[in-house]
Design a protein around this motif. Sequence first.
Motif, PDB file in Angstrom:
ATOM      1  N   GLN A  32       0.714  -1.369   0.063  1.00 11.56           N
ATOM      2  CA  GLN A  32       0.036  -0.128  -0.013  1.00 11.56           C
ATOM      3  C   GLN A  32       0.812   1.313  -0.006  1.00 11.56           C
ATOM      4  O   GLN A  32       0.516   2.129  -0.733  1.00 11.56           O
ATOM      5  CB  GLN A  32      -1.020   0.185   1.112  1.00 11.56           C
ATOM      6  N   SER A  36       0.916   4.063  -2.788  1.00 14.39           N
ATOM      7  CA  SER A  36       0.632   5.482  -2.635  1.00 14.39           C
ATOM      8  C   SER A  36       1.804   6.469  -2.928  1.00 14.39           C
ATOM      9  O   SER A  36       1.567   7.582  -3.392  1.00 14.39           O
ATOM     10  CB  SER A  36       0.523   5.637  -1.043  1.00 14.39           C
ATOM     11  N   SER A  39       1.844   6.658  -6.933  1.00 12.40           N
ATOM     12  CA  SER A  39       0.761   7.526  -7.695  1.00 12.40           C
ATOM     13  C   SER A  39       0.428   8.653  -6.873  1.00 12.40           C
ATOM     14  O   SER A  39      -0.362   9.725  -7.442  1.00 12.40           O
ATOM     15  CB  SER A  39      -0.744   6.663  -7.217  1.00 12.40           C
ATOM     16  N   VAL A  41      -1.270   8.881  -4.401  1.00 13.78           N
ATOM     17  CA  VAL A  41      -2.873   8.787  -3.956  1.00 13.78           C
ATOM     18  C   VAL A  41      -3.013   8.029  -2.966  1.00 13.78           C
ATOM     19  O   VAL A  41      -2.320   6.885  -2.960  1.00 13.78           O
ATOM     20  CB  VAL A  41      -3.909   8.805  -5.133  1.00 13.78           C
ATOM     21  N   ASP A  42      -3.707   8.218  -1.672  1.00 14.83           N
ATOM     22  CA  ASP A  42      -3.676   7.599  -0.667  1.00 14.83           C
ATOM     23  C   ASP A  42      -4.237   6.183  -1.182  1.00 14.83           C
ATOM     24  O   ASP A  42      -5.644   6.024  -1.596  1.00 14.83           O
ATOM     25  CB  ASP A  42      -4.761   7.900   0.445  1.00 14.83           C
ATOM     26  N   ALA A  43      -3.669   4.899  -0.960  1.00 18.94           N
ATOM     27  CA  ALA A  43      -4.251   3.634  -1.419  1.00 18.94           C
ATOM     28  C   ALA A  43      -5.488   3.140  -0.834  1.00 18.94           C
ATOM     29  O   ALA A  43      -6.282   2.475  -1.374  1.00 18.94           O
ATOM     30  CB  ALA A  43      -3.124   2.685  -1.652  1.00 18.94           C
ATOM     31  N   GLN A  45      -7.950   5.439   1.067  1.00 19.20           N
ATOM     32  CA  GLN A  45      -8.832   6.312   1.165  1.00 19.20           C
ATOM     33  C   GLN A  45      -9.366   7.015  -0.271  1.00 19.20           C
ATOM     34  O   GLN A  45     -10.236   7.620  -0.379  1.00 19.20           O
ATOM     35  CB  GLN A  45      -8.825   7.432   2.265  1.00 19.20           C
ATOM     36  N   GLY A  46      -8.244   6.855  -1.091  1.00 22.92           N
ATOM     37  CA  GLY A  46      -8.585   7.226  -2.313  1.00 22.92           C
ATOM     38  C   GLY A  46      -8.349   8.579  -2.604  1.00 22.92           C
ATOM     39  O   GLY A  46      -8.832   9.264  -3.806  1.00 22.92           O
ATOM     40  N   ARG A  47      -7.762   9.434  -1.854  1.00 21.84           N
ATOM     41  CA  ARG A  47      -7.575  10.875  -2.045  1.00 21.84           C
ATOM     42  C   ARG A  47      -5.930  11.377  -2.230  1.00 21.84           C
ATOM     43  O   ARG A  47      -5.353  10.362  -1.867  1.00 21.84           O
ATOM     44  CB  ARG A  47      -8.018  11.564  -0.540  1.00 21.84           C
TER      45      ARG A  47
END
Length: 510
Positions: A32, A36, A39, A41-43, A45-47
């Motif tokens: 994870q 994160s 990308s 992006v928080d793996a 929470q997706g933010r």
Amino acid sequence: MSVVFDGNPLTAMQSSHSQSPQTALSAHELSQEIKSFISGVDAVQGRKLSVREHARCAVRLLRSVPTCRGAVLEHLRSVYDEHVSAFLHNLETEGDAGSVVSSNLEDIIQEVHGVLSEFIRLNPRAWAPLVSSWAVDLLGQLSSKHAGRRIAPHSSSLNELLQLWMSCAATRSLMEAYSQCLAAMLSWCPDACVDALLNTSVQHSPHFDWVVAHIGSAFPDVEASLLDINCRFGTTVNFSGSVWSVFHAGVIGKGLKVRTATELPDPSGVIQNIQTLLLIVVQCCSSSGLNSSINGSQSSGPDEPPPINAEAAKVVAITLVENICPDVSNGELSWPLEEHARTTVERDIHIRRCFEAHPVIFPLLQVVAAGRPALCYCSAMLRGLLATLLSYWEASREMSSTDSPWHLQASCLLVSCMGEGQLLPPVLANVHEAFPYLTPFEVRLLLLAVWEYVRGNGPMPQKFIFSSEKGVFCRDFTRDGDVARYVAPIHSVLHKNIDRLGHLCWRFQL
């Protein structure tokens, strides 16, 4: 090893110990974290991660997966830059509460410093060479990028620069990391550490001189690859720009170079002196006796400046070259490939500093340019200045060329002067008109086109023919072949910036 942040001594690992105890990541958690980090992006929470969260993720990876160090250190460059930008902004707006910016990254930088310090201590042969190169290169980039900030002292004020950068947590951390690497490598491989220092000095001087001076004073017993040459710098032989002989702030082992206090003259007096000198030079170079001997008997109209005699202008040109770069031979007129200019970097930097210290040089060059083909004999000077300008614009990270006023002015005056002296055809001689509207990268593209043209069409006096109608020497550019291939970068930049440069398009038609 003890380090200092904001005046408080910290052990190298205190920052990490002040956080919650580090626990080993499971394989799933590690996966994870990697996702994160890559990308942004928080793996879970997706933010999108904030700069601080992304940096935290990078530090966790550095702790857990040391093989990720290359990618992590590359990402941390932006973190350090973010902190330095906020630090300088707050100094510039001190007292204006509404303008304060908080990077909230200082504890991250402390933690990174702690992790790297521990790795260097435990395994210096694996970590010290990598961290030393990264730290010193980032110091060079940050010093150059922010040199034009209002709060930044002039590059010649080493003590003030040292105080400024050592009060910033990011740059102080980098300096501490490099010093630790150098101390660790002294017994088995000091050359690699010093190589990185000198190579960075060549790229980012004079903004990087404070680092060289600080390291020199911090390691007085270091015998760093050819110290004799540095001590004899400029007194015996020419080392053709070897990085080993490029020291401008001091010699490692001798501390800071002693600088004598000089009283700056009154600016109005300087301008008056320059105008008086130019008036005398123009009068001497345009006397009727001189002009009649070679330029014919033509006389200028009442509203036109008198023509400059070619032979007199040549005397001025040779005098300038002998005083600014005395090691240049009179026959050194041709230009090499741009990348080959690195062999004369020592001389080129000296030439640029002469232009910075003596503003009268540009007006004198304009007088020489008016006495065609005399400017050909200043080829080495022009080449040296252009080489340093190309290097500067390549390294600059400013948004606009106008953020570097001296380099912008020097670039414009240089191209204008070369155009007046007919070393460039009109279509290339006009490119300086676009410089204030461009980014540093685009300015470099156009200057590179200038370099390539002069390299392919050498500035030789034999290419000039005396015009009996005009009473001066002129160059027939139609004999130099197709100019179109040198103009392609200009048209590309014009099209990209058509909204701002549309009014100049007619100036670049073949």
